[in-house]
Design an enzyme around this catalytic site. Structure first.
Site, PDB file in Angstrom:
ATOM      1  N   PHE A 447       0.780  -1.253  -0.022  1.00  0.00           N
ATOM      2  CA  PHE A 447      -0.090  -0.140   0.017  1.00  0.00           C
ATOM      3  C   PHE A 447       0.983   1.352  -0.030  1.00  0.00           C
ATOM      4  O   PHE A 447       0.527   2.250  -0.435  1.00  0.00           O
ATOM      5  CB  PHE A 447      -1.045  -0.092   1.428  1.00  0.00           C
ATOM      6  N   ASP A 560      -5.843 -12.849   5.121  1.00  0.00           N
ATOM      7  CA  ASP A 560      -4.475 -12.444   4.807  1.00  0.00           C
ATOM      8  C   ASP A 560      -3.676 -12.702   6.074  1.00  0.00           C
ATOM      9  O   ASP A 560      -2.894 -11.971   6.637  1.00  0.00           O
ATOM     10  CB  ASP A 560      -4.087 -11.116   4.353  1.00  0.00           C
TER      11      ASP A 560
END
Length: 780
Positions: A447, A560
């Site tokens: 990110f 995740d």
């Protein structure tokens, strides 16, 4: 996780034996690669004089099939040359790419003439020896997925579950307890696991007479297909006990199939090949495989049996195997537009355009355009666009006030999400991080960068800043805010607030002073965790996941789970982080969520990977890998190890079968784990790694087991974390054992004391050692 990009015609040349057949496999992972817009990738692939792919878009194909990756497999006849050349040629103003190429010598498995179904007997046959083919489907009928490592003949084929292709119901799966004797059949034809499982109709002859067993496959038009049936009778021993008819697209391929008549005895496999031509009439782009009991011969049992099925596309008269890129179904188009509308009102206009074109030729072009625009805005517009990939989720940034510390409720985020989080202005964020000073960077993820910051005078926070050139973006940003704004739990990382202003998207969290669980296992840090301390961290993480699965308002699947997403605060309390990929679970009428595969390789549930069906048990599998990672102090994937040890999960399962699990244990733990605790822990961990989700425990079961294992250890606190030899500083670190409340509902508190900077995770590219990523660049 690597690719070769082709901007011009490029070839690979392999020296081969000119008398042998060869299997070529091409692997494609249509991710966004730096400086390349994956939606603009169209290319041709040829080998010698054969066209394998033409105008091929891995991106469009993966979207239409709802798959994360593609494998194209070809079986090529012997060439008149001593080399095979694989050439990639991008279309005009486009580029090509490939992630992997396999070239394998293939034994002669197509030595029979396959009769062409639907034509006069003897008037049409297919010579398998001379044919170039593409494998379209390879199924272990009635059985489980068989990975390449369990294939026969060293061909590394994958055999998939046939369930998704079944038409109708009322069949029975069988698992045979019989020794398979190949006789004259090459063992490379199919592995024994194919012949030990099968599907039949059932015990009721009256029902069987009126029904059949059918599979349906979508294929490319204007090609001939070789359909290979794998049979092995293991229940009956006499001729005419089980006789059935085989149909391809409602045409009789064989009317009196009797496996015992073919093989002479049970436990002996055989295969039969038939060919069928698929025309280009609308609705004809399918192959229907049907088995029906033969009533006329009055067999002893009215039933059918099939063990395996393969379908191969035969090259046409122009040596072409390339078909068109698939068109997304109307349902998928609607879903893509619905997803898009959640973030961009302009997509509503597009829905009417697509709706008006459904049923005509324009549908294809518009569908592709929709896909491209969706992907373009989600992932960025490419290196030459100069346009930001972020979409506004909160309203118009220039109308915001930076003095209140709270935002007004926006249109893309829910009211609860916005009002439960603090809104930070960009000025406040820059002040907290000293204008994003590089000296404050404590981690880097998919990110963007993570900075250490200070707000409100003395409150330390972790600031996760978006990278506009990253492939991750607004979806993960919104998901993280929506999820964490409604979740408060002692073992979940707390989201303090967010900033979305101009081209910036920023998330602000509690600062986790001790960093990730991974760095305290095998990153060369100064602290060595004892067995009890590791158990306590695992119990904390399990509590957080158990709460997500059962304690929150809606079932939440993390998607995740890994050691870099389990963080430790200054008091060594484990907290689950990174909810950018999380999904709300299925409703009461379903048992899974259908979604494209996302996660991290090494932790990814193989069942989810194969079928794109996400369940809570996908988190359980990932946590099973974490359990072994903590026990063994080694990464989930380590390419520097021997092939059989690269994957920790696979190595653990192999070691369990060999009875050598003790050899995997972290040397720092040798002799410190009670035998009964070790057995209970590893039994639970292995159950988590079961290939099928139904065979795995729930997170509640895992949590109970871990707490039980902890109670098996001596009641004293045990040795404190030690300073590793060769390191400076250190000493003893207090590590309190936490209570075992299974669904603790305590609020997280801010962590105020830690000046410790954390090192990057060198063996997991770009992963944040001090903080979790919204999406890791590896395995996505």
């Amino acid at each position: 996780m690597t690719a070769r990009i082709f901007t011009g015609e490029t070839s690979y040349k392999f020296n081969v034996n000119s008398t042998s057949r060869y299997i070529i496999r091409l692997h494609f992972y249509p991710s966004n690669y730096p400086d390349y817009n994956i939606s603009n990738s169209y290319f041709i692939v040829t080998t010698n004089s054969i066209t394998l792919l033409k105008n091929f878009s891995a991106f469009v194909t993966a979207e239409a099939l709802s798959q994360a990756y593609l494998i194209k497999e070809y079986s090529l006849a012997a060439f008149d040359s001593d080399s095979i050349t694989v050439t990639f040629k991008p279309e005009k103003k486009s580029f090509g790419f490939v992630n992997g190429i396999e070239l394998i010598t293939e034994p002669e498995l197509f030595d029979d003439q396959a009769g062409l179904v639907g034509v006069a007997e003897g008037s049409g046959t297919i010579d398998g020896v001379l044919s170039n083919m593409q494998n379209m489907f390879r199924l272990n009928v009635g059985g489980q997925f068989i990975p390449p490592t369990n294939d026969s003949g060293g061909l590394m084929r994958s055999w998939y579950d046939d369930t998704p292709y079944m038409f109708g119901a009322g069949t029975i799966k069988h698992i045979a307890n019989v020794t398979i004797d190949y006789k004259d059949l090459p063992e490379a034809t199919a592995p024994v696991d194919v012949y030990r499982t099968a599907r039949s109709q059932g015990p009721d002859p009256n029902i069987n007479k009126q029904s059949n067993v059918t599979w349906v496959f979508h294929v490319d038009a204007n090609f001939t297909y070789l359909v290979r049936f794998h049979f092995c009778e293991y229940q009956l021993e006499k001729i005419n006990q089980r006789v059935f008819e085989i149909y391809l697209n409602n045409e009789t391929a064989f009317a009196t199939a009797d496996i015992i008549a073919w093989t002479g005895e049970k436990g002996v496999p055989t295969r039969k090949d038939y060919a069928v031509y698929v025309g280009d009439k609308k609705g004809d782009e399918e192959i229907w495989v049907t088995l029906h009991t033969n009533i006329d011969l009055k067999p002893e049992f009215y039933d059918v049996l099939l063990n395996g099925l393969e379908i191969f596309k035969i090259s046409d008269s122009k040596s072409n195997l390339a078909g068109p890129n698939p068109v997304p179904s109307e349902m998928m188009q609607k879903q893509l537009i619905a997803n898009r509308e959640a973030y961009d009102p302009d997509a509503i206009q597009m829905k009417h355009v697509v709706g008006g074109a459904v049923g005509g030729v324009a549908t294809m072009g518009i569908a592709f355009m929709v896909l491209f625009m969706i992907k373009k805005k989600r992932r960025g517009t490419g290196s030459n666009s100069g346009v930001t990939s972020w979409l506004p989720v909160y309203g118009h940034s220039n109308s915001r006030s930076s003095t209140s510390g709270k935002s007004q409720c926006g249109s893309s985020l829910s009211t609860d999400a916005v009002c439960n989080c603090r809104y930070f202005s960009l000025v406040e964020i820059k002040s907290a991080t000293n204008n994003f000073d590089e000296s404050n960077v404590i981690g880097v993820g998919g990110f963007g960068k993570v900075y250490k910051g200070v707000i409100d005078g003395n409150v330390k926070v972790a600031v996760k800043r978006s990278n506009p050139s990253s492939e991750q973006g607004v979806n993960e940003f919104i998901t993280e805010i929506e999820m964490l704004s409604q979740l408060r739990h002692r073992h979940l990382v707390s989201l303090i607030g967010f900033c979305e202003e101009g081209n910036e998207m920023v998330l602000v969290y509690d600062y986790m002073g001790k960093g990730t669980l991974r760095e305290h296992l095998y990153k060369g840090n100064k602290i060595t965790l004892s067995w009890k301390q590791r158990l306590d961290l695992l119990i904390g993480a399990a509590k957080g996941l158990h709460y997500l699965h059962t304690g929150a308002k809606y079932t939440i699947i993390h998607r995740d789970v890994k050691t870099t997403n389990i963080l430790c605060d200054d008091n060594w309390v484990a907290k689950v982080s990174d909810f950018g990929l999380s999904k709300t679970g299925p409703d009461i009428n379903q048992n899974h969520v259908s979604t494209v595969v996302k996660g991290s390789f090494g932790y990814l549930d193989p069942e989810y990977f194969r079928r794109q069906q996400l369940t809570q048990k996908s988190d359980v599998y990932s946590f099973g890998v974490v359990l072994f990672e903590v026990l063994c102090a080694r990464p989930a994937l380590n390419s520097s190890l021997p092939k059989e040890q690269v994957s920790l999960a696979d190595f653990a399962l192999q070691s369990a079968r060999k009875g050598t699990l003790e050899e995997m244990v972290d040397p720092h733990l040798k002799g410190t784990i009670k035998p009964e605790a070790f057995k209970k822990f590893t039994d639970c961990s292995l159950r988590c790694l079961a290939d099928h989700g139904l065979e795995r425990p729930t997170m509640g079961d895992v949590l109970w087991t871990l707490e039980f294992v902890l109670k098996l250890e001596p009641s004293d606190e045990g040795p404190k974390p030690e300073t590793k030899s060769g390191s400076s500083g250190g000493g003893r670190v207090e590590f309190p054992i936490q209570s075992s409340d299974m669904i603790a509902m305590h609020l997280n508190t801010l962590n105020l004391d830690s000046d410790e900077e954390l090192d990057d995770d060198d063996d997991d590219a770009n992963s944040a050692a001090a903080f979790s990523q919204i999406v890791a660049p590896k395995g996505r």
